[in-house]
Design an enzyme around this catalytic site. Structure first.
Site, PDB file in Angstrom:
ATOM      1  N   CYS A   2       7.218 128.403 -24.795  1.00 26.35           N
ATOM      2  CA  CYS A   2       7.866 127.443 -23.899  1.00 26.35           C
ATOM      3  C   CYS A   2       6.820 126.429 -23.472  1.00 26.35           C
ATOM      4  CB  CYS A   2       8.395 128.160 -22.658  1.00 26.35           C
ATOM      5  SG  CYS A   2       9.513 129.514 -23.016  1.00 26.35           S
ATOM      6  N   ARG A  27       7.975 122.617 -28.109  1.00 28.01           N
ATOM      7  CA  ARG A  27       7.670 124.025 -27.797  1.00 28.01           C
ATOM      8  C   ARG A  27       8.946 124.805 -27.479  1.00 28.01           C
ATOM      9  NH1 ARG A  27       2.284 124.953 -26.766  1.00 28.01           N
ATOM     10  NH2 ARG A  27       2.806 126.884 -25.689  1.00 28.01           N
ATOM     11  N   TRP A  89      11.971 128.173 -24.782  1.00 27.42           N
ATOM     12  CA  TRP A  89      12.319 128.763 -26.073  1.00 27.42           C
ATOM     13  C   TRP A  89      12.593 130.222 -25.767  1.00 27.42           C
ATOM     14  CZ3 TRP A  89      13.415 126.889 -30.782  1.00 27.42           C
ATOM     15  CH2 TRP A  89      13.499 127.784 -31.842  1.00 27.42           C
ATOM     16  N   ASN A 115       5.267 130.468 -19.394  1.00 31.16           N
ATOM     17  CA  ASN A 115       5.271 130.503 -20.857  1.00 31.16           C
ATOM     18  C   ASN A 115       4.551 131.773 -21.259  1.00 31.16           C
ATOM     19  OD1 ASN A 115       5.181 130.018 -23.629  1.00 31.16           O
ATOM     20  ND2 ASN A 115       3.191 129.005 -23.454  1.00 31.16           N
ATOM     21  N   GLY A 116       5.243 132.666 -21.944  1.00 27.60           N
ATOM     22  CA  GLY A 116       4.610 133.913 -22.384  1.00 27.60           C
ATOM     23  C   GLY A 116       5.623 135.048 -22.360  1.00 27.60           C
ATOM     24  N   GLU A 519       6.339 134.357 -52.688  1.00 27.26           N
ATOM     25  CA  GLU A 519       6.194 133.443 -51.543  1.00 27.26           C
ATOM     26  C   GLU A 519       5.141 132.380 -51.853  1.00 27.26           C
ATOM     27  OE1 GLU A 519       7.974 132.790 -49.174  1.00 27.26           O
ATOM     28  OE2 GLU A 519       6.719 131.662 -47.793  1.00 27.26           O
ATOM     29  N   LYS A 523       5.939 128.324 -51.903  1.00 23.91           N
ATOM     30  CA  LYS A 523       5.150 127.348 -51.140  1.00 23.91           C
ATOM     31  C   LYS A 523       4.607 126.255 -52.049  1.00 23.91           C
ATOM     32  CE  LYS A 523       5.879 128.623 -47.117  1.00 23.91           C
ATOM     33  NZ  LYS A 523       7.184 129.020 -47.646  1.00 23.91           N
ATOM     34  N   GLU A 526       7.631 123.981 -53.033  1.00 21.48           N
ATOM     35  CA  GLU A 526       8.275 123.140 -52.003  1.00 21.48           C
ATOM     36  C   GLU A 526       7.287 122.164 -51.367  1.00 21.48           C
ATOM     37  OE1 GLU A 526       9.899 125.234 -48.629  1.00 21.48           O
ATOM     38  OE2 GLU A 526       8.436 126.821 -48.788  1.00 21.48           O
ATOM     39  N   HIS A 542       7.153 141.611 -71.392  1.00 19.29           N
ATOM     40  CA  HIS A 542       8.555 141.619 -71.869  1.00 19.29           C
ATOM     41  C   HIS A 542       9.076 140.205 -72.112  1.00 19.29           C
ATOM     42  CE1 HIS A 542       8.697 145.890 -71.125  1.00 19.29           C
ATOM     43  NE2 HIS A 542       8.192 145.691 -69.915  1.00 19.29           N
ATOM     44  N   LYS A 641      15.007 121.813 -42.870  1.00 19.49           N
ATOM     45  CA  LYS A 641      14.452 123.004 -42.209  1.00 19.49           C
ATOM     46  C   LYS A 641      15.493 124.111 -42.142  1.00 19.49           C
ATOM     47  CE  LYS A 641      11.547 125.584 -40.092  1.00 19.49           C
ATOM     48  NZ  LYS A 641      10.513 126.226 -40.954  1.00 19.49           N
TER      49      LYS A 641
HETATM   50  C1  AGP Z   1      10.842 128.358 -46.888  1.00 17.51           C
HETATM   51  O1  AGP Z   1       9.599 127.718 -46.699  1.00 17.51           O
HETATM   52  C2  AGP Z   1      11.978 127.370 -46.746  1.00 17.51           C
HETATM   53  N1  AGP Z   1      11.915 126.750 -45.463  1.00 17.51           N
HETATM   54  C3  AGP Z   1      13.332 128.037 -47.017  1.00 17.51           C
HETATM   55  O2  AGP Z   1      13.262 128.739 -48.240  1.00 17.51           O
HETATM   56  C4  AGP Z   1      13.784 129.018 -45.921  1.00 17.51           C
HETATM   57  O3  AGP Z   1      12.985 130.177 -45.938  1.00 17.51           O
HETATM   58  C5  AGP Z   1      15.246 129.415 -46.190  1.00 17.51           C
HETATM   59  O4  AGP Z   1      16.044 128.258 -46.165  1.00 17.51           O
HETATM   60  C6  AGP Z   1      15.792 130.425 -45.184  1.00 17.51           C
HETATM   61  O5  AGP Z   1      15.768 129.861 -43.891  1.00 17.51           O
HETATM   62  P1  AGP Z   1      16.097 130.826 -42.639  1.00 17.51           P
HETATM   63  O6  AGP Z   1      14.977 131.807 -42.533  1.00 17.51           O
HETATM   64  O7  AGP Z   1      16.172 129.902 -41.457  1.00 17.51           O
HETATM   65  O8  AGP Z   1      17.403 131.501 -42.924  1.00 17.51           O
END
Ligand code: AGP
Length: 646
Positions: A2, A27, A89, A115-116, A519, A523, A526, A542, A641
């Site tokens: 927060c 925040r 938050w 905040n905490g 993962e 990264k 994307e 395979h 996002k």
């Molecule tokens: C990952 O870096 C991306 N932002 C994307 O794959 C994300 O993980 C996915 O859209 C799931 O989002 P969520 O965790 O909000 O459900």
């Protein structure tokens, strides 16, 4: 996470609070609120002219909370002596006006923002209620307001009430010192009390707190003194910045700042030189939000783990509306998620199966409900989503419930859509994540899912309490290991430079190293817009090994799990075909180093917890590759996002 702000002195306290809250919204923005201390008639012994000791306004409308607060602020009494503000938050208690800060004590003469996470808030609240206090919210912060009230009562003769509000200097600070000695967890607190006009008292432990003052203020002038969770909120108003250390208490008055230890010993707070512009300040001095959030990962992990172990040594989840008996009946677990959250779920599969001995299936959420999965009342479906708003995952969770399964949500957003549809919720506490690429929320998900796996293992009697405790201690080491790897970002940059023109990557891993490879590949895709495929290393022979030729770049996760030898055999296979090899390997592992052209070194960890550490160099690798290509790491092309469409 927060944001708090405070100001005393000057003619524009309310404006300072509202402007500061606008800069703190990154925040958190579940709710916003302010509390003002108003002047009173010279001869009055009671509160201000209107008899109301403090004026408070709050709004809880999500991203429009601050706009709503500004509308109310227009009718605020003028001439406030001091004030505090907060943008929330949610971690304890839903986003609602009742839970919005500032929180008041029983007499409405003490206001607190925070905040905490106060780890022992439950037991403190029970004590307060037993002694007659009435709590109006579900928050840990309101507990602090009532504790301060109690300390002020203990230090006052006659007893504190609305009519005898004339206090002497230092009582609020004394009350704060007594209270923080009783708190466990993290906090940055600010409090005002009608009995000490113009005084704000602040204290911190772990959560950030900075004090700002006009040049003359610290030297005893009469100008405004401010406090905030971070510098952006007061940059431009304050000319000098003072840092409050853990378990220190600061008294702010117009033109003066006095800081003491929790024992009341005066200290001289260090001054912070700040030459940032506002944009840099909003990023905490980092070049972009992703870098800031990468470096917030240790804190996000620590906060997610905080308060998970009850005094009896057993684990506690958050809002779990599934009884332990129902959880004991569970004979199968499904994990449904997307993207990075899916990769977190893959790691959880290994942990739950190993520690809790429960079979786990994991599905990409957008596939789950179309494959007609076999579910019943003994199935536990875990929906993993940092936003809690990903429609694919919400739909999957909804379908699971319609089949009679129990649903547990793992989310970073209190009261998110998915959380509201679940029978129980386990919250990560990573705070808002601005960067589109999931970093701190991903790491926090790994920790939360480890907690869930241990909770199930404990409930089913598979692991003894001392075994759970030992694994929790190992988990508690992770934030410092992550911190250590973040300190090696320069080494990762050197490796990224050597690969800055590579357009194709193979990421390989085995066992829990495979989701780490997935993962890392995501990264790279994307952020750096390169082709990056991840495979279980044992799968290469395979088919995919046909793609390996001289110059192919292979990134291998080769930390010491029980499959390390097999992993190194796979690395030998690709090297014999001319691949360039980058390895994630444990510090000092010379055998692994001898098989690599470059090594991303990481400290050793419990093999099932190693993904928390091993992924960090791959996050940094993708970050540096993207930056070297001049890409916007906070807003990668084509991505959002939160994906709220199917
Ligand atoms: C990952 O870096 C991306 N932002 C994307 O794959 C994300 O993980 C996915 O859209 C799931 O989002 P969520 O965790 O909000 O459900």
């Amino acid at each position: 996470m927060c944001g708090i702000i405070g100001a005393t002195g000057g003619e524009d306290v309310l404006d300072v609070l509202l402007d500061g809250l606008a800069r703190l919204e990154y925040r958190g923005y579940d709710s916003a609120g302010v509390a003002l201390e108003l002047p009173r008639p010279a001869n009055a012994t009671s509160g201000p002219a209107d008899g109301v000791p403090l004026w408070r306004a709050r709004a809880a409308s999500g991203t429009t909370s601050l706009d709503e607060l500004r509308k109310v602020a227009h009718v605020a009494p003028k001439g406030a002596l001091a004030g505090i503000g907060h943008t929330r938050w949610a971690t304890h208690g839903r986003p609602s006006e009742a839970n919005a800060h500032p929180h008041l004590d029983c007499t409405a003469t003490v206001a607190v923002v925070h905040n905490g996470i106060v780890e022992n808030c439950r037991e403190l609240a029970e004590e307060l209620i037993a002694s007659g206090h009435e709590l109006a919210s579900e928050t840990d912060t309101e507990v602090v307001a009532h504790l301060i009230e109690g300390e002020l009562r203990r230090s006052s003769e006659p007893a504190l009430d609305r009519t005898s509000q004339v206090g002497e200097e230092g009582r609020l600070a004394g009350a704060m010192r007594a209270v923080i000695g009783r708190l466990r967890g993290s906090f940055a607190l600010a409090a005002i009390w009608a009995g000490e006009p113009g005084t704000i008292v602040a204290a911190r432990r772990v959560s950030p707190l900075v004090i700002g003052a006009a040049d003359s203020a610290v030297a005893g002038g009469s100008s405004q003194v401010l406090l905030a969770s971070d510098i952006p909120a007061i940059l431009g108003r304050a000319r000098r910045f003072l840092l409050v250390e853990d378990d220190q208490v600061a008294e702010l008055r117009p033109g003066s700042v006095a800081v003491t230890t929790v024992d009341g010993m005066p200290v001289d707070p260090p001054e912070l030189r700040v030459d940032w512009d506002l944009d840099a300040a909003l990023k905490g001095g980092f070049e972009d939000f992703m870098s800031k959030e990468l470096h917030e990962q240790p804190r996000a992990l620590a906060d997610t783990l905080l308060g998970r172990v009850l005094p009896a040594g057993t684990l506690a989840l958050d809002e779990v509306r599934i009884s332990d008996d129902e959880l004991r009946e569970v004979d199968k677990v499904f994990v449904v998620a997307c993207g990075s959250s899916y990769h977190a779920g893959l790691v959880a599969k290994y942990a739950i199966e190993h520690w809790a001995r429960l079979p786990v299936e994991i599905d990409i959420a957008s596939e789950f409900r179309y494959r007609d999965p076999v579910l019943d009342h003994r199935t536990l479906v875990v929906g993993v989503s940092q936003s809690g708003e990903t429609l694919d995952t919400i739909q999957a969770v909804r379908a699971a419930r319609q089949c009679g399964a129990k649903v547990l949500a793992v989310s970073n957003v209190v009261d998110s859509s998915m959380a509201r549809q679940a029978d129980g919720v386990l919250y990560t506490r990573a705070g808002p994540e601005v960067g589109v690429a999931s970093t701190k929320t991903y790491l926090a998900q790994l920790a939360a899912l480890d907690i869930l796996a241990l909770y199930l293992a404990q409930l089913r009697g598979i692991l003894y309490p001392h075994e759970v405790r030992r694994l929790l201690d190992d988990l508690g080491e992770m934030p410092s290991l992550v911190e250590e790897v973040l300190g090696r970002s320069g080494d990762v940059l050197a490796v990224a430079r050597s690969q800055r023109n590579t357009r194709d990557f193979f990421f390989l891993g085995r066992h829990v190293g495979y989701p780490v490879a997935l993962e890392g590949a995501l990264k790279a895709k994307e952020l750096a817009y390169v082709r990056a495929e991840a495979y279980p290393a044992g799968e290469l022979k395979h088919g995919p090994i046909a793609l390996i030729e001289p110059g192919t770049v292979v990134v291998g996760v080769a930390t010491r799990t029980r499959l390390w030898e097999k992993m190194m055999a796979n690395i030998a296979e690709v090297r014999s075909r001319g691949a360039t090899v980058v390895l994630v390997a444990n510090d000092g592992d010379e055998e692994a180093g001898a098989m690599a052209d470059s090594v991303l070194w990481v400290p050793a960890a419990n093999p099932l917890l190693a993904p928390l550490v091993d992924v960090v160099p791959l996050q940094l690798f993708a970050y540096h590759l993207a930056r070297l290509s001049g890409y916007d790491v906070d807003r990668p092309r084509n991505l959002a996002k939160t994906v709220t469409v199917e």
